[in-house]
Write an enzyme that holds these catalytic residues in place. Structure first.
Site, mmCIF file in Angstrom:
data_model
loop_
_atom_site.group_PDB
_atom_site.id
_atom_site.type_symbol
_atom_site.label_atom_id
_atom_site.label_comp_id
_atom_site.label_asym_id
_atom_site.label_seq_id
_atom_site.Cartn_x
_atom_site.Cartn_y
_atom_site.Cartn_z
ATOM 1 N N ILE A 10 2.363 -9.710 6.822
ATOM 2 C CA ILE A 10 2.730 -8.361 7.267
ATOM 3 C C ILE A 10 1.665 -7.715 8.141
ATOM 4 O O ILE A 10 1.933 -6.757 8.820
ATOM 5 C CB ILE A 10 3.067 -7.415 6.085
ATOM 6 C CG1 ILE A 10 2.003 -7.461 5.007
ATOM 7 C CG2 ILE A 10 4.444 -7.733 5.547
ATOM 8 C CD1 ILE A 10 2.277 -6.517 3.846
ATOM 9 N N GLY A 13 -5.818 -7.235 8.321
ATOM 10 C CA GLY A 13 -6.834 -6.263 7.921
ATOM 11 C C GLY A 13 -8.064 -6.461 8.782
ATOM 12 O O GLY A 13 -8.074 -7.311 9.671
ATOM 13 N N TYR A 15 -10.648 -7.843 8.040
ATOM 14 C CA TYR A 15 -10.926 -9.273 7.910
ATOM 15 C C TYR A 15 -9.856 -9.832 6.979
ATOM 16 O O TYR A 15 -9.474 -9.216 5.999
ATOM 17 C CB TYR A 15 -12.328 -9.533 7.369
ATOM 18 C CG TYR A 15 -12.681 -8.736 6.147
ATOM 19 C CD1 TYR A 15 -12.424 -9.233 4.874
ATOM 20 C CD2 TYR A 15 -13.262 -7.473 6.251
ATOM 21 C CE1 TYR A 15 -12.735 -8.498 3.764
ATOM 22 C CE2 TYR A 15 -13.566 -6.731 5.133
ATOM 23 C CZ TYR A 15 -13.302 -7.258 3.896
ATOM 24 O OH TYR A 15 -13.591 -6.511 2.797
ATOM 25 N N LYS A 33 -4.213 -9.628 0.353
ATOM 26 C CA LYS A 33 -5.119 -9.919 1.470
ATOM 27 C C LYS A 33 -5.875 -11.188 1.117
ATOM 28 O O LYS A 33 -6.604 -11.226 0.131
ATOM 29 C CB LYS A 33 -6.067 -8.735 1.671
ATOM 30 C CG LYS A 33 -7.060 -8.934 2.785
ATOM 31 C CD LYS A 33 -7.279 -7.651 3.570
ATOM 32 C CE LYS A 33 -8.478 -6.874 3.112
ATOM 33 N NZ LYS A 33 -8.696 -5.696 3.965
ATOM 34 N N ASP A 126 -13.365 3.820 9.511
ATOM 35 C CA ASP A 126 -12.450 3.170 10.455
ATOM 36 C C ASP A 126 -11.034 3.690 10.253
ATOM 37 O O ASP A 126 -10.085 2.919 10.194
ATOM 38 C CB ASP A 126 -12.506 1.640 10.277
ATOM 39 C CG ASP A 126 -11.876 0.905 11.454
ATOM 40 O OD1 ASP A 126 -11.831 1.468 12.567
ATOM 41 O OD2 ASP A 126 -11.412 -0.231 11.259
HETATM 42 C C1 INR Z 1 2.432 -3.277 5.529
HETATM 43 C C2 INR Z 1 1.420 -3.540 6.443
HETATM 44 C C3 INR Z 1 3.752 -3.181 5.924
HETATM 45 N N1 INR Z 1 1.876 -3.123 4.289
HETATM 46 C C4 INR Z 1 1.721 -3.716 7.790
HETATM 47 C C5 INR Z 1 0.207 -3.568 5.722
HETATM 48 C C6 INR Z 1 3.055 -3.625 8.196
HETATM 49 C C7 INR Z 1 4.068 -3.360 7.276
HETATM 50 O O1 INR Z 1 -0.911 -3.773 6.175
HETATM 51 C C8 INR Z 1 0.555 -3.299 4.363
HETATM 52 C C9 INR Z 1 -0.260 -3.200 3.210
HETATM 53 C C10 INR Z 1 0.338 -2.908 1.950
HETATM 54 C C11 INR Z 1 -1.660 -3.259 2.992
HETATM 55 O O2 INR Z 1 1.531 -2.752 1.748
HETATM 56 N N2 INR Z 1 -0.627 -2.809 1.014
HETATM 57 C C12 INR Z 1 -1.847 -3.016 1.622
HETATM 58 C C13 INR Z 1 -2.771 -3.454 3.792
HETATM 59 C C14 INR Z 1 -4.041 -3.417 3.219
HETATM 60 C C15 INR Z 1 -4.220 -3.174 1.847
HETATM 61 S S1 INR Z 1 -5.477 -3.625 4.195
HETATM 62 C C16 INR Z 1 -3.106 -2.976 1.057
HETATM 63 O O3 INR Z 1 -6.596 -3.188 3.384
HETATM 64 O O4 INR Z 1 -5.313 -2.794 5.380
HETATM 65 O O5 INR Z 1 -5.595 -4.981 4.548
#
Ligand code: INR
Length: 287
Positions: A10, A13, A15, A33, A126
């Protein structure tokens, strides 16, 4: 990791990549992640430890919840709660305009999360739309990707080698300040707020100098009078074209006067005079 069933990628991040998974024991969708530990990158394990320890400390409705940490072979898996999309996707799919009550609701939630971080002496460093997650049904926004929080120096390339966006970077950092204060996050919040109003980055730019000129073309070029100490921070500032500040009410048509006022206080060039998250939450725009 056996209890997790992979669905699809999805996002990226700062990293490591983020995947949507199904947790067969809790029967919940989660976001995982995956961070591959590469011997070449000495710094990565300490960055992971840092992000994990920060996230474990943070417990707030506007901060993404870390559910589990799994260390398997050469990878570390951070298991997070799953949200529908990031704010960038939300803004993009909005097409016309975000409703003013949604903008206000989202800004209040972002500020609550930021105020909580700052009260716990954590700087996010960030903040940008891809790092804010949106729950569509609950209309909830949460801060994510604390990869850069508390680390020393902001890298110009992310771990996945993408160019780091400058559009949300505070002017004091662009001018070479190494004093990271909570004000840098407030600048980013101001940029995100403005972007929710206009649907586009308010200070688009592709280089650091370009970024400063983009900011100064709207807010005016600072001098010792508007920003005491700016010439010792960056003597070169006197070489830049002297631009006059524009009327933010004209730049952000459709934003109510109280919204323009809180925006101008978040986009204050002098970090000392920039509004704090706690004070912003008490601003009439949000009460
Ligand atoms: C989605 C992301 C849905 N959900 C991108 C996404 C597109 C559509 O990065 C994400 C995350 C989620 C996400 O549902 N929970 C997390 C990202 C991250 C942590 S992180 C937790 O820390 O940005 O990588």
């Amino acid at each position: 990791m056996d209890k997790y069933r992979g669905i699809w990628k999805i996002g990226n991040g700062s990293y490591g990549e983020v995947y949507k998974y199904f947790d067969t024991s809790s029967r919940e969708i989660v976001a995982i992640k995956k961070i591959t530990i590469d011997d070449e990158f000495d710094g990565v394990p300490s960055m992971i430890i840092r992000e994990v320890s920060i996230l474990k400390e943070m417990e707030h409705e506007n901060i993404v919840r870390l559910l589990d940490v799994v260390n398997e072979k050469d990878s570390v898996y951070l298991v997070f709660e799953h949200l529908d999309m990031d704010l960038l996707k939300y803004i993009k799919r909005t097409q016309l305009a975000m409703k003013s009550h949604t903008i206000k609701n989202f800004l209040r939630q972002i500020l609550s999360g930021v105020a909580y971080c700052h009260a716990h002496k954590v700087l996010h460093r960030d903040l940008k739309p891809p790092n804010l997650l949106v729950d569509l049904k609950l209309k909830r926004v949460k801060l994510a990707d604390f990869g850069l929080a508390r680390t020393v120096g902001i890298p110009s390339k992310s771990y996945s080698n993408e160019v780091v966006t400058l559009c949300y970077r505070a002017p004091e950092l662009l001018l070479g300040s190494h004093q990271y204060s909570s004000a840098i996050d407030m600048w980013s919040v101001g940029c995100i707020f403005g972007e929710m109003v206009t649907l586009n980055p308010i200070f688009p730019a592709r280089s650091e100098l370009d970024q400063l000129l983009s900011i100064f073309s709207i807010l005016g070029t600072p001098d010792e009078e508007t920003w005491p100490g700016v010439t010792s921070l960056s003597p070169e500032i006197t070489l830049l074209p002297k631009m006059e500040p524009k009327d933010l009410a004209k730049e952000f048509q459709g934003l109510e006067p109280a919204g323009v006022d809180i925006l101008s206080k978040m986009l204050c060039l002098d970090p000392i005079k920039r509004i704090t998250a706690r004070d912003a939450l008490k601003h009439e725009y949000l009460t």
